[in-house]
Each structure stands twice: as C-alpha cells, then as structure tokens.
Design a protein around this motif. Sequence first.
Motif, PDB file in Angstrom:
ATOM      1  N   GLY A  90       0.770  -1.244   0.000  1.00 30.47           N
ATOM      2  CA  GLY A  90       0.000   0.000   0.000  1.00 30.47           C
ATOM      3  C   GLY A  90       0.795   1.284   0.000  1.00 30.47           C
ATOM      4  N   SER A  91       1.893   1.336  -0.751  1.00 29.47           N
ATOM      5  CA  SER A  91       2.713   2.551  -0.737  1.00 29.47           C
ATOM      6  C   SER A  91       1.980   3.775  -1.275  1.00 29.47           C
ATOM      7  N   LEU A  92       1.160   3.621  -2.312  1.00 25.06           N
ATOM      8  CA  LEU A  92       0.506   4.777  -2.928  1.00 25.06           C
ATOM      9  C   LEU A  92      -0.495   5.465  -1.997  1.00 25.06           C
ATOM     10  N   PRO A  93      -1.377   4.735  -1.309  1.00 25.97           N
ATOM     11  CA  PRO A  93      -2.273   5.431  -0.362  1.00 25.97           C
ATOM     12  C   PRO A  93      -1.510   6.161   0.744  1.00 25.97           C
ATOM     13  N   ILE A  94      -0.436   5.532   1.234  1.00 28.21           N
ATOM     14  CA  ILE A  94       0.342   6.180   2.295  1.00 28.21           C
ATOM     15  C   ILE A  94       1.027   7.431   1.747  1.00 28.21           C
ATOM     16  N   LEU A  95       1.552   7.341   0.520  1.00 27.71           N
ATOM     17  CA  LEU A  95       2.179   8.504  -0.106  1.00 27.71           C
ATOM     18  C   LEU A  95       1.171   9.626  -0.316  1.00 27.71           C
ATOM     19  N   ALA A  96      -0.060   9.272  -0.675  1.00 28.19           N
ATOM     20  CA  ALA A  96      -1.091  10.290  -0.879  1.00 28.19           C
ATOM     21  C   ALA A  96      -1.326  11.075   0.408  1.00 28.19           C
ATOM     22  N   VAL A  97      -1.422  10.372   1.530  1.00 28.35           N
ATOM     23  CA  VAL A  97      -1.593  11.036   2.827  1.00 28.35           C
ATOM     24  C   VAL A  97      -0.353  11.863   3.167  1.00 28.35           C
TER      25      VAL A  97
ATOM     26  N   PHE B  74       6.708   4.170   6.906  1.00 26.35           N
ATOM     27  CA  PHE B  74       5.635   3.278   6.461  1.00 26.35           C
ATOM     28  C   PHE B  74       5.579   3.156   4.943  1.00 26.35           C
ATOM     29  N   PHE B  75       5.659   4.307   4.234  1.00 32.20           N
ATOM     30  CA  PHE B  75       5.644   4.161   2.778  1.00 32.20           C
ATOM     31  C   PHE B  75       6.970   3.607   2.282  1.00 32.20           C
ATOM     32  N   ALA B  76       8.057   3.841   3.022  1.00 28.23           N
ATOM     33  CA  ALA B  76       9.348   3.266   2.647  1.00 28.23           C
ATOM     34  C   ALA B  76       9.311   1.742   2.750  1.00 28.23           C
ATOM     35  N   PHE B  77       8.699   1.240   3.828  1.00 28.71           N
ATOM     36  CA  PHE B  77       8.578  -0.212   4.010  1.00 28.71           C
ATOM     37  C   PHE B  77       7.761  -0.825   2.877  1.00 28.71           C
ATOM     38  N   ALA B  78       6.645  -0.186   2.534  1.00 32.36           N
ATOM     39  CA  ALA B  78       5.793  -0.699   1.461  1.00 32.36           C
ATOM     40  C   ALA B  78       6.519  -0.676   0.121  1.00 32.36           C
ATOM     41  N   LEU B  79       7.290   0.374  -0.123  1.00 31.77           N
ATOM     42  CA  LEU B  79       8.078   0.438  -1.359  1.00 31.77           C
ATOM     43  C   LEU B  79       9.131  -0.663  -1.387  1.00 31.77           C
ATOM     44  N   GLY B  80       9.796  -0.867  -0.252  1.00 31.53           N
ATOM     45  CA  GLY B  80      10.808  -1.913  -0.167  1.00 31.53           C
ATOM     46  C   GLY B  80      10.237  -3.291  -0.408  1.00 31.53           C
ATOM     47  N   ALA B  81       8.968  -3.488   0.001  1.00 31.67           N
ATOM     48  CA  ALA B  81       8.325  -4.786  -0.175  1.00 31.67           C
ATOM     49  C   ALA B  81       8.056  -5.108  -1.644  1.00 31.67           C
ATOM     50  N   GLY B  82       8.291  -4.138  -2.511  1.00 32.13           N
ATOM     51  CA  GLY B  82       8.164  -4.381  -3.942  1.00 32.13           C
ATOM     52  C   GLY B  82       9.509  -4.580  -4.622  1.00 32.13           C
TER      53      GLY B  82
ATOM     54  N   VAL C  61      12.120   8.270  -3.465  1.00 32.10           N
ATOM     55  CA  VAL C  61      12.100   6.825  -3.683  1.00 32.10           C
ATOM     56  C   VAL C  61      10.709   6.369  -4.112  1.00 32.10           C
ATOM     57  N   GLY C  62       9.680   7.084  -3.686  1.00 33.12           N
ATOM     58  CA  GLY C  62       8.318   6.708  -4.042  1.00 33.12           C
ATOM     59  C   GLY C  62       7.850   7.233  -5.375  1.00 33.12           C
ATOM     60  N   VAL C  63       8.627   8.106  -6.015  1.00 29.04           N
ATOM     61  CA  VAL C  63       8.198   8.734  -7.261  1.00 29.04           C
ATOM     62  C   VAL C  63       8.052   7.738  -8.416  1.00 29.04           C
ATOM     63  N   PRO C  64       9.011   6.823  -8.650  1.00 26.48           N
ATOM     64  CA  PRO C  64       8.829   5.881  -9.770  1.00 26.48           C
ATOM     65  C   PRO C  64       7.525   5.094  -9.691  1.00 26.48           C
ATOM     66  N   ALA C  65       7.171   4.629  -8.494  1.00 32.55           N
ATOM     67  CA  ALA C  65       5.923   3.873  -8.336  1.00 32.55           C
ATOM     68  C   ALA C  65       4.715   4.755  -8.624  1.00 32.55           C
ATOM     69  N   ALA C  66       4.762   6.010  -8.187  1.00 29.44           N
ATOM     70  CA  ALA C  66       3.650   6.935  -8.421  1.00 29.44           C
ATOM     71  C   ALA C  66       3.522   7.262  -9.907  1.00 29.44           C
ATOM     72  N   VAL C  67       4.654   7.449 -10.569  1.00 29.32           N
ATOM     73  CA  VAL C  67       4.643   7.732 -12.008  1.00 29.32           C
ATOM     74  C   VAL C  67       4.093   6.542 -12.783  1.00 29.32           C
ATOM     75  N   ALA C  68       4.515   5.340 -12.405  1.00 25.58           N
ATOM     76  CA  ALA C  68       4.043   4.126 -13.084  1.00 25.58           C
ATOM     77  C   ALA C  68       2.552   3.909 -12.858  1.00 25.58           C
TER      78      ALA C  68
END
Length: 320
Positions: free
Chosen positions: A46-53, A205-213, A266-273
């Motif tokens: 769930g990195s994207l919802p956490i990043l949105a917040v 929290f969003f770092a952990f979710a990103l790492g899990a990918g 670090v979360g930008v590539p996932a958000a862009v994709a």
Amino acid sequence: MKIKASIERIPGGMMIIPLLLGAVINTVFPEAAKTFGSFTGALLTGSLPILAVFYVCMGATIDFKATPYIAKKGGALLAAKVGTAVVLGFIAAKFLGEGMIESGFFAGVSVLAIVAAMNDTNGGMYMALMGQFGKKEDVGAYSIMSLESGPFLTMVTLGVAGLSAFPWETLVGAILPLVVGMILGNLDKDMRDYLGKAVPVLVPFFAFALGAGLNLQNVWKAGLLGVLLGVAVVAITGIVLFAADKLTGGNGIAGLAAATTAGNAVGVPAAVAAANPVYEPLVPSATALIASCVIVTAILAPIVTAWWAKRIGVNSNTAQ
C-alpha cells in the motif's frame, strides 16, 4: 533500547532501513502479501495510499506568506534544481527513450531514475545545514522548494523530454493532495501543526511498502551505480544551484546544501508508473538507484557544504 536513535545515526535511516526491511521480506518471502492478506498484505503493497496522505501532510507545512527574500531564494533554487533535471532528462531521452539500459555496468539506468533523483531536495538535510551555516531566511526558502515533492514535476519533466505525456487529469491528480494540504495549512494554523507532525511518521511506512516491492538482488546490483548517480546529483545540481544562489545574493552555501536527493523521491517511480503503466518495468531498478542516491547525497552534501563554508570563513558560530 534506542531503536529510533540507532536508525537515525544512518543518513536517511528512517527511509532506508524500513525500505531494506521490506526488501528483505520480499526477497525471502515474495508471497507474504498474498499469504497474510488483510492489514499485513495492505501494508506490504500500500505505498501509494500512504504517499497520498504524506503529500497532504507535507503540503500543509508550506506557507503562502513567504517573505520576498524567501520567495526569491526558494524560487531560484527550485527553478535551478528542476531545470537541471529537465535538461538532463531531455538529453537522456534522446538515448534511452522510455526504456532503460538492459545490460552492462549501466543496466537499470533510465530517464525516470535520472529525473526523479535530480528533481527533489532532501528538505531535512537542507534545513539542518542552513540552520548551522546560513540565515533563518535561507532555512525558510525550503517552504518554496518543497513544491518539488511528489511525482508531479517528474511527470512534467518526462513530458517535456518528449516521452509519454500524461493526461491533464493525471497531472492534476498527482499534485492535488499537496495542494489540498497547502490550502488546509494556510487556512488554519492548527491544521498545519496537526498535519505537519505526521510527515516524519509516515516516511518509514511508505518506505517499508516500497521496499516490499523490491528484490535485494536488484538493490545489490544498483549499489555502485547508485553511488555514481548520487555523486552526479551532488556534482551536477550542486554547480547549478551554487550559481543560482550566488546570482540571488547568496554565498553559495544554500545551493550546495540543496544538492541532494530527498527520501520521498524513492516513491516517485511507483507513483509515475501508477499514472502511466509504460513505466512499470522501470520501477524496481529506478527505486533501487534512487534509494542509493538518498544515502550518497546525504553523506556528500554536508561534507561539501561544510568545506565551502569553512573556505569562505562561515561557521556555526558566525552564521547570521
């Protein structure tokens, strides 16, 4: 146990350690999210919802009432940072297009990784360095520079570079959480204080979710290449930012202090994709490269900034 203090001894530790922990889990137990499901599965994916917040809370910290000096300094550094990413993205796009280098030492390099690494300044690092070597107005300049946060400017840069364009709805969607936060924070100081406190809490929290990918084998491969990209961020953006700082009446310290890669990049590539699936194959390598960049720039930028401050006779005792 001093868990928090131990993590924070590592540059960007609150970003990097959870990221690596998530990557370890995904490498050893790649089906963990599906196996446990429910809240555990949501946290792992769930990195994207956490990043949105995160971006709503980040936006709340940006004050519309910036003084003219802060607006001038912050605007110049923002333009220099993003402008450098645009130029490098345009050049790289001529050779890489929307893909990445598939083999050899530079395997994994893409325009997405380059632009995302160059675009966003480590705000905590900048404010800490300016608090030691600069003026309080220079610290405040980050209120303008923080507009770099999030995937919006990276999407714009990719479009300017001639790569896949993003529909206006997607671009608005990328910046809307930040804007909502800015409006809330400026309408109500209590909301700014309330939401602003959540910014550092959300990072691990969003770092952990990103790492899990991520798969640690890919992170390992990105190691030396990530170091070189981090050096390039400090060297290339540092020169441009130094010039921008000097042109706006500064002594160059603010420019050098801004030559970093933010942890939230670090979360930008996932958000862009998520906005454009054509970039999905690039996310693992780009995320790993940017994670390395965060560490490298967090180490190099303070060294370079302190060296320049000493060279021009500025230290923590004489800074205004």
